[in-house]
Design an enzyme around this catalytic site. Structure first.
Site, PDB file in Angstrom:
ATOM      1  N   THR A  66      69.425  67.402  39.573  1.00 33.24           N
ATOM      2  CA  THR A  66      69.008  67.596  40.962  1.00 33.24           C
ATOM      3  C   THR A  66      69.637  68.884  41.493  1.00 33.24           C
ATOM      4  O   THR A  66      70.710  69.291  41.061  1.00 33.24           O
ATOM      5  CB  THR A  66      69.408  66.406  41.853  1.00 33.24           C
ATOM      6  OG1 THR A  66      70.833  66.326  41.962  1.00 33.24           O
ATOM      7  CG2 THR A  66      68.865  65.098  41.286  1.00 33.24           C
TER       8      THR A  66
ATOM      9  N   ALA B 144      68.505  71.857  40.975  1.00 32.12           N
ATOM     10  CA  ALA B 144      68.554  72.737  39.794  1.00 32.12           C
ATOM     11  C   ALA B 144      68.332  74.206  40.126  1.00 32.12           C
ATOM     12  O   ALA B 144      68.650  75.075  39.305  1.00 32.12           O
ATOM     13  CB  ALA B 144      67.518  72.284  38.769  1.00 32.12           C
ATOM     14  N   SER B 145      67.804  74.507  41.305  1.00 31.60           N
ATOM     15  CA  SER B 145      67.518  75.908  41.628  1.00 31.60           C
ATOM     16  C   SER B 145      68.721  76.631  42.219  1.00 31.60           C
ATOM     17  O   SER B 145      68.690  77.840  42.398  1.00 31.60           O
ATOM     18  CB  SER B 145      66.340  75.989  42.606  1.00 31.60           C
ATOM     19  OG  SER B 145      66.658  75.351  43.841  1.00 31.60           O
ATOM     20  N   GLY B 146      69.789  75.895  42.533  1.00 29.94           N
ATOM     21  CA  GLY B 146      70.980  76.513  43.105  1.00 29.94           C
ATOM     22  C   GLY B 146      71.862  77.159  42.054  1.00 29.94           C
ATOM     23  O   GLY B 146      71.560  77.147  40.858  1.00 29.94           O
TER      24      GLY B 146
ATOM     25  N   ILE C  17      75.066  76.481  40.838  1.00 34.53           N
ATOM     26  CA  ILE C  17      75.637  75.605  39.819  1.00 34.53           C
ATOM     27  C   ILE C  17      74.527  74.885  39.061  1.00 34.53           C
ATOM     28  O   ILE C  17      74.564  74.770  37.831  1.00 34.53           O
ATOM     29  CB  ILE C  17      76.614  74.594  40.459  1.00 34.53           C
ATOM     30  CG1 ILE C  17      77.871  75.326  40.952  1.00 34.53           C
ATOM     31  CG2 ILE C  17      76.996  73.499  39.466  1.00 34.53           C
ATOM     32  CD1 ILE C  17      78.863  74.430  41.669  1.00 34.53           C
TER      33      ILE C  17
ATOM     34  N   SER D 156      83.481  67.604  44.746  1.00 34.54           N
ATOM     35  CA  SER D 156      84.184  68.737  45.330  1.00 34.54           C
ATOM     36  C   SER D 156      85.664  68.397  45.434  1.00 34.54           C
ATOM     37  O   SER D 156      86.038  67.222  45.535  1.00 34.54           O
ATOM     38  CB  SER D 156      83.636  69.043  46.732  1.00 34.54           C
ATOM     39  OG  SER D 156      84.498  69.918  47.443  1.00 34.54           O
TER      40      SER D 156
ATOM     41  N   TYR E 177      81.430  66.027  54.999  1.00 31.04           N
ATOM     42  CA  TYR E 177      81.243  66.462  53.611  1.00 31.04           C
ATOM     43  C   TYR E 177      82.364  65.926  52.729  1.00 31.04           C
ATOM     44  O   TYR E 177      82.128  65.389  51.645  1.00 31.04           O
ATOM     45  CB  TYR E 177      81.196  67.988  53.565  1.00 31.04           C
ATOM     46  CG  TYR E 177      81.011  68.578  52.189  1.00 31.04           C
ATOM     47  CD1 TYR E 177      79.766  68.584  51.567  1.00 31.04           C
ATOM     48  CD2 TYR E 177      82.091  69.165  51.512  1.00 31.04           C
ATOM     49  CE1 TYR E 177      79.595  69.150  50.314  1.00 31.04           C
ATOM     50  CE2 TYR E 177      81.924  69.729  50.262  1.00 31.04           C
ATOM     51  CZ  TYR E 177      80.667  69.714  49.666  1.00 31.04           C
ATOM     52  OH  TYR E 177      80.508  70.268  48.424  1.00 31.04           O
TER      53      TYR E 177
END
Length: 242
Positions: free
Chosen positions: A8, A10-12, A14, A137, A150
């Site tokens: 999920t 996947a376009s970023g 990382i 994170s 977050y």
């Protein structure tokens, strides 16, 4: 090595690095994206041309319950592994957050990974194997002022990893997490040069992490080399907030 891997986000930064490492290893990929259609299509073409691997694309807004359901209804191949990488943050005081922003962040960062995992688990149990990785994170354990929600959601994701690993291990399924520190991605684009330098000075390693370094950890966790690692969240922060 897993055959079909769902990534999920996947376009970023990382996500694309993880996908690239997996494609090079011969995995078939289901690449999820929301707004990064052009990047996702470029990755698909690159992987097919270079590695002759199978690549499916799914667009869905995972910050909405309907978007998560859309992704799940679009899965037509047996998923051997999933990498929960979609995420968004909000920088500001908790009291300044709008209710809609809060709801979308909760859905994207925590509810969606849980819903997707719940959907995929039965088929993994039937096959007696599976691999689930959550990209968390350092704030999930350290907490961050002005990123309270977050941090809270990433903390919940860490606990999800540890709890589910105990539940799923008897079925041959491994559940682990990766907790990056500051990494060179678009999420850092809002920082000035001076702020980035100050951040580098705070990190014992003296620099930001690279997406490729996070991808290599994901590759390790998917491989048989980590076959006895389960319920663990690996911190990758250059010694920052460990």
């Amino acid at each position: 090595m897993s055959k079909w891997v769902l990534v999920t986000g996947a376009s970023g930064g990382i996500g694309s690095s993880i996908s690239r490492v997996l494609a090079a290893a011969g995995c078939s990929l289901i690449l999820h994206y929301n707004q990064g259609e052009e990047q996702a299509k470029q990755l698909q073409k690159e992987f097919i041309d270079k590695y002759e691997t199978e690549v499916l694309l799914i667009q869905a807004d995972l910050s909405l319950r309907e978007g998560t359901k859309k992704l799940l209804s679009s899965l037509f191949v047996p998923v051997d592994a999933v990498i929960h990488n979609s995420a968004s943050s909000y920088y500001g005081l908790l009291t300044d957050m709008g209710e809609e922003t809060m709801e979308k962040m909760i859905q994207l960062n925590l509810t969606s990974p849980i819903m997707i995992t719940r959907h995929l688990l039965p088929q993994m149990v039937r096959r007696g194997k599976g691999n689930i990785i959550a990209v968390s994170s350092v704030w999930g354990s350290a907490g961050a002022s002005c990123e309270v929600l977050y941090s809270t959601l990433k903390g919940g994701l860490n606990t999800f990893v540890k709890a589910l690993a105990k539940e799923a291990a008897p079925s041959g399924i491994r559940v682990n997490g990766i907790a990056p520190g500051a990494v060179e991605t678009r999420m850092m684009s809002g920082f000035s040069a001076q702020e980035l330098q100050e951040l580098n000075d705070e990190i014992p390693a003296g620099r930001l992490g690279k997406p490729e370094e996070i991808a290599e950890i994901a590759m390790f966790l998917l491989s048989d080399k980590s076959s006895y690692i389960n319920g663990h969240v690996i911190t990758a922060s250059g010694g920052w907030h460990t």
